[in-house]
Design a protein around this motif. Structure first.
Motif, PDB file in Angstrom:
ATOM      1  N   GLY A 156       0.776  -1.276   0.033  1.00 34.05           N
ATOM      2  CA  GLY A 156      -0.103  -0.030  -0.004  1.00 34.05           C
ATOM      3  C   GLY A 156       0.782   1.147   0.194  1.00 34.05           C
ATOM      4  N   MET A 157       0.044   2.517  -0.205  1.00 31.44           N
ATOM      5  CA  MET A 157       0.977   3.570  -0.427  1.00 31.44           C
ATOM      6  C   MET A 157       0.134   4.875   0.154  1.00 31.44           C
ATOM      7  SD  MET A 157       1.052   4.630  -4.506  1.00 31.44           S
ATOM      8  CE  MET A 157       1.992   6.114  -4.014  1.00 31.44           C
ATOM      9  N   SER A 158       0.782   5.810   0.515  1.00 30.97           N
ATOM     10  CA  SER A 158      -0.200   7.111   0.686  1.00 30.97           C
ATOM     11  C   SER A 158       0.765   8.299   0.502  1.00 30.97           C
ATOM     12  CB  SER A 158      -0.634   7.147   2.490  1.00 30.97           C
ATOM     13  OG  SER A 158      -1.143   8.622   2.725  1.00 30.97           O
ATOM     14  N   ILE A 159      -0.035   9.277  -0.260  1.00 30.33           N
ATOM     15  CA  ILE A 159       0.513  10.823  -0.470  1.00 30.33           C
ATOM     16  C   ILE A 159      -0.258  11.702  -0.028  1.00 30.33           C
ATOM     17  CG2 ILE A 159       1.430  12.134  -2.536  1.00 30.33           C
ATOM     18  CD1 ILE A 159       1.573   9.587  -4.307  1.00 30.33           C
ATOM     19  N   PRO A 160      -0.044  12.106   1.462  1.00 29.33           N
ATOM     20  CA  PRO A 160      -1.150  12.951   1.914  1.00 29.33           C
ATOM     21  C   PRO A 160      -0.738  14.117   1.536  1.00 29.33           C
ATOM     22  CG  PRO A 160       0.707  11.661   3.474  1.00 29.33           C
ATOM     23  CD  PRO A 160       1.450  11.457   2.271  1.00 29.33           C
ATOM     24  N   LYS A 161      -1.954  14.624   0.820  1.00 29.85           N
ATOM     25  CA  LYS A 161      -2.224  16.038   0.285  1.00 29.85           C
ATOM     26  C   LYS A 161      -3.782  16.233   0.520  1.00 29.85           C
ATOM     27  CE  LYS A 161       1.392  16.169  -3.170  1.00 29.85           C
ATOM     28  NZ  LYS A 161       1.660  16.609  -4.356  1.00 29.85           N
ATOM     29  N   SER A 162      -4.008  17.408   0.557  1.00 28.11           N
ATOM     30  CA  SER A 162      -5.482  17.771   0.702  1.00 28.11           C
ATOM     31  C   SER A 162      -6.368  17.527  -0.783  1.00 28.11           C
ATOM     32  CB  SER A 162      -5.657  19.450   0.639  1.00 28.11           C
ATOM     33  OG  SER A 162      -5.606  19.979  -0.457  1.00 28.11           O
ATOM     34  N   LEU A 163      -7.736  17.478  -0.707  1.00 31.78           N
ATOM     35  CA  LEU A 163      -8.348  16.981  -1.997  1.00 31.78           C
ATOM     36  C   LEU A 163      -8.208  18.075  -3.127  1.00 31.78           C
ATOM     37  CD1 LEU A 163     -11.902  16.062  -0.219  1.00 31.78           C
ATOM     38  CD2 LEU A 163     -10.141  14.437  -1.291  1.00 31.78           C
ATOM     39  N   ILE A 164      -7.757  19.332  -2.685  1.00 37.35           N
ATOM     40  CA  ILE A 164      -7.672  20.315  -3.822  1.00 37.35           C
ATOM     41  C   ILE A 164      -6.272  19.999  -4.444  1.00 37.35           C
ATOM     42  CG2 ILE A 164      -7.392  22.462  -4.101  1.00 37.35           C
ATOM     43  CD1 ILE A 164      -9.526  23.225  -2.386  1.00 37.35           C
ATOM     44  N   GLU A 165      -5.355  19.835  -3.600  1.00 35.32           N
ATOM     45  CA  GLU A 165      -4.065  19.574  -3.966  1.00 35.32           C
ATOM     46  C   GLU A 165      -3.607  18.260  -4.642  1.00 35.32           C
ATOM     47  OE1 GLU A 165      -2.115  20.488  -0.215  1.00 35.32           O
ATOM     48  OE2 GLU A 165      -1.959  22.628  -0.749  1.00 35.32           O
ATOM     49  N   GLN A 166      -4.074  17.114  -4.244  1.00 29.80           N
ATOM     50  CA  GLN A 166      -3.996  15.945  -4.896  1.00 29.80           C
ATOM     51  C   GLN A 166      -4.098  15.713  -6.298  1.00 29.80           C
ATOM     52  OE1 GLN A 166      -4.442  12.743  -2.201  1.00 29.80           O
ATOM     53  NE2 GLN A 166      -2.442  12.626  -3.452  1.00 29.80           N
ATOM     54  N   SER A 167      -3.196  15.364  -7.245  1.00 35.03           N
ATOM     55  CA  SER A 167      -3.013  15.333  -8.551  1.00 35.03           C
ATOM     56  C   SER A 167      -4.009  14.009  -8.825  1.00 35.03           C
ATOM     57  CB  SER A 167      -1.508  15.134  -9.195  1.00 35.03           C
ATOM     58  OG  SER A 167      -1.176  14.014  -8.802  1.00 35.03           O
ATOM     59  N   ILE A 168      -4.339  14.054 -10.140  1.00 34.29           N
ATOM     60  CA  ILE A 168      -5.163  12.626 -10.574  1.00 34.29           C
ATOM     61  C   ILE A 168      -4.116  11.647 -10.813  1.00 34.29           C
ATOM     62  CG2 ILE A 168      -5.987  11.893 -12.695  1.00 34.29           C
ATOM     63  CD1 ILE A 168      -7.280  14.676 -13.268  1.00 34.29           C
ATOM     64  N   GLU A 169      -2.623  12.034 -11.071  1.00 34.92           N
ATOM     65  CA  GLU A 169      -1.714  10.824 -11.130  1.00 34.92           C
ATOM     66  C   GLU A 169      -1.659  10.065  -9.631  1.00 34.92           C
ATOM     67  OE1 GLU A 169      -1.726  13.508 -14.732  1.00 34.92           O
ATOM     68  OE2 GLU A 169      -1.646  13.914 -12.218  1.00 34.92           O
ATOM     69  N   GLU A 170      -1.575  11.064  -8.707  1.00 30.46           N
ATOM     70  CA  GLU A 170      -1.490  10.319  -7.424  1.00 30.46           C
ATOM     71  C   GLU A 170      -2.579   9.958  -6.993  1.00 30.46           C
ATOM     72  OE1 GLU A 170       1.816  13.950  -5.631  1.00 30.46           O
ATOM     73  OE2 GLU A 170      -0.629  14.328  -5.323  1.00 30.46           O
ATOM     74  N   TRP A 171      -3.722  10.324  -7.188  1.00 29.90           N
ATOM     75  CA  TRP A 171      -4.955   9.795  -6.817  1.00 29.90           C
ATOM     76  C   TRP A 171      -4.877   8.163  -7.306  1.00 29.90           C
ATOM     77  CZ3 TRP A 171      -9.371  10.987  -4.134  1.00 29.90           C
ATOM     78  CH2 TRP A 171     -10.298  10.257  -4.277  1.00 29.90           C
ATOM     79  N   ASP A 172      -4.562   8.165  -8.760  1.00 32.63           N
ATOM     80  CA  ASP A 172      -4.606   6.868  -9.750  1.00 32.63           C
ATOM     81  C   ASP A 172      -3.661   5.910  -8.996  1.00 32.63           C
ATOM     82  OD1 ASP A 172      -6.820   7.738 -11.302  1.00 32.63           O
ATOM     83  OD2 ASP A 172      -5.445   8.097 -13.000  1.00 32.63           O
ATOM     84  N   ALA A 173      -2.545   6.172  -8.577  1.00 38.73           N
ATOM     85  CA  ALA A 173      -1.419   5.496  -8.005  1.00 38.73           C
ATOM     86  C   ALA A 173      -1.681   5.006  -6.798  1.00 38.73           C
ATOM     87  CB  ALA A 173      -0.090   6.348  -7.847  1.00 38.73           C
ATOM     88  N   ILE A 174      -2.493   5.842  -5.881  1.00 38.66           N
ATOM     89  CA  ILE A 174      -3.148   5.174  -4.727  1.00 38.66           C
ATOM     90  C   ILE A 174      -3.925   4.166  -4.863  1.00 38.66           C
ATOM     91  CG2 ILE A 174      -4.102   5.869  -2.522  1.00 38.66           C
ATOM     92  CD1 ILE A 174      -2.557   8.356  -2.862  1.00 38.66           C
ATOM     93  N   LEU A 175      -5.071   4.265  -5.478  1.00 42.08           N
ATOM     94  CA  LEU A 175      -6.171   3.522  -5.702  1.00 42.08           C
ATOM     95  C   LEU A 175      -5.803   2.324  -6.553  1.00 42.08           C
ATOM     96  CD1 LEU A 175      -9.187   4.033  -5.122  1.00 42.08           C
ATOM     97  CD2 LEU A 175      -7.621   5.984  -4.833  1.00 42.08           C
ATOM     98  N   ASN A 176      -4.720   2.415  -7.390  1.00 40.76           N
ATOM     99  CA  ASN A 176      -4.356   1.148  -8.226  1.00 40.76           C
ATOM    100  C   ASN A 176      -3.659   0.283  -7.468  1.00 40.76           C
ATOM    101  OD1 ASN A 176      -5.232   2.248 -10.561  1.00 40.76           O
ATOM    102  ND2 ASN A 176      -3.471   2.828 -11.302  1.00 40.76           N
ATOM    103  N   LEU A 177      -2.643   0.859  -6.250  1.00 40.04           N
ATOM    104  CA  LEU A 177      -1.978  -0.152  -5.610  1.00 40.04           C
ATOM    105  C   LEU A 177      -2.885  -0.633  -4.141  1.00 40.04           C
ATOM    106  CD1 LEU A 177       0.644  -1.491  -5.009  1.00 40.04           C
ATOM    107  CD2 LEU A 177       1.162   0.593  -3.660  1.00 40.04           C
ATOM    108  N   ASN A 178      -3.639   0.285  -3.670  1.00 41.75           N
ATOM    109  CA  ASN A 178      -4.432   0.039  -2.420  1.00 41.75           C
ATOM    110  C   ASN A 178      -5.763  -0.935  -2.648  1.00 41.75           C
ATOM    111  OD1 ASN A 178      -2.217   1.627  -1.264  1.00 41.75           O
ATOM    112  ND2 ASN A 178      -3.564   3.192  -0.418  1.00 41.75           N
TER     113      ASN A 178
END
Length: 256
Positions: free
Chosen positions: A98-120
């Protein structure tokens, strides 16, 4: 007389553990192999996986290491093929990576969101989808998904992580609905902060951890061993009637 050690023994089983090169994954491999399981350790870092192999072999158990990036669906298919070729059918699957990239909903990028959902979330589904047919063919198996306390509570700056772990809990329930009749028990462990390198990276800056611990009745984080021991229970014959559960290891946080 009840044979207590036998109910928690994993002799003759093969446990596949993802995220097995560091932190909680290493501890899970250590505990399961100490209980008698052979291990298939999956992670990206082949050098660190060799350290996991040394730990497993110290318990006189076999350890197959597979270097793979579980963000990639084709890599997961490769992992499944390696497992079938080397050991046949797995008895236990622990979706720990698993992974986490702590950022607010506004600051989180689409690429980071996809990476987190894909692995977790996607990777646990694909791993289970690949290995469940073998479990069904052999008459049963165990799936343990490492979720998070954050699956059930709001945690600022962790929107993608919370979404992924809430989804993992739901996925666990569907695994139960579809596979319980095949004697497969699927459960999710939902820990609070576990003091691993990932936990320290996410929570170690400033007074972030102290502010969090003020809300935890136990007043501390979890140790990797406390989570790994629960994995052992859920992977063992002792938990044969435990299925589709979200088990929180959170020092009482969600009881308030």
């Amino acid at each position: 007389m009840t044979d207590l050690p036998q109910r928690f023994a994993l002799t003759g089983t093969t446990a596949v553990v993802t995220g097995a090169s560091r932190g909680l994954g290493v501890t899970i491999c250590d505990v399961l192999s100490a209980a008698g399981a052979d291990i298939v350790a999956v992670a990206r870092d082949n050098a660190l996986l060799s350290e996991t192999r040394t730990i497993v072999e110290s318990h006189d158990r076999r350890c197959l290491t597979i270097a793979a990036d579980l963000h990639d669906p084709t890599a997961i298919q490769h992992v499944a093929e390696c497992i079938r070729d080397a050991v046949g059918n797995a008895t236990i699957l622990v979706n720990n990576a698993g992974m986490s990239i702590p950022k607010s909903l506004i600051e989180q990028s689409i690429e980071e969101w996809d990476a987190i959902l894909n692995l977790n979330l996607r990777a646990p589904w694909l791993m289970a989808r690949a290995l469940a047919p073998g479990m069904i063919a052999q008459g049963g198996g165990k799936i343990v998904n490492i979720s998070s306390m954050a699956s059930g509570v709001a945690l600022t700056d962790h929107g993608a992580y919370v979404a992924s772990k809430a989804g993992l809990n739901g996925l666990t329930k569907v695994m139960t609905a579809e596979w319980a009749r095949h004697n497969i028990q699927a459960n999710a462990i939902c820990p609070t902060v576990v003091w691993t390198p990932m936990g320290e990276r996410v929570w170690g800056a400033g007074n972030k951890l102290q502010l969090f611990l003020e809300k935890v009745p136990a007043g501390r984080v979890a140790t990797p061993e406390e989570v790994a021991d629960l994995v052992l229970y859920l992977a063992s014959p002792a938990s044969g009637m435990v299925n589709g559960q979200e088990i929180f290891v959170d020092g009482g946080y969600t009881a308030l």
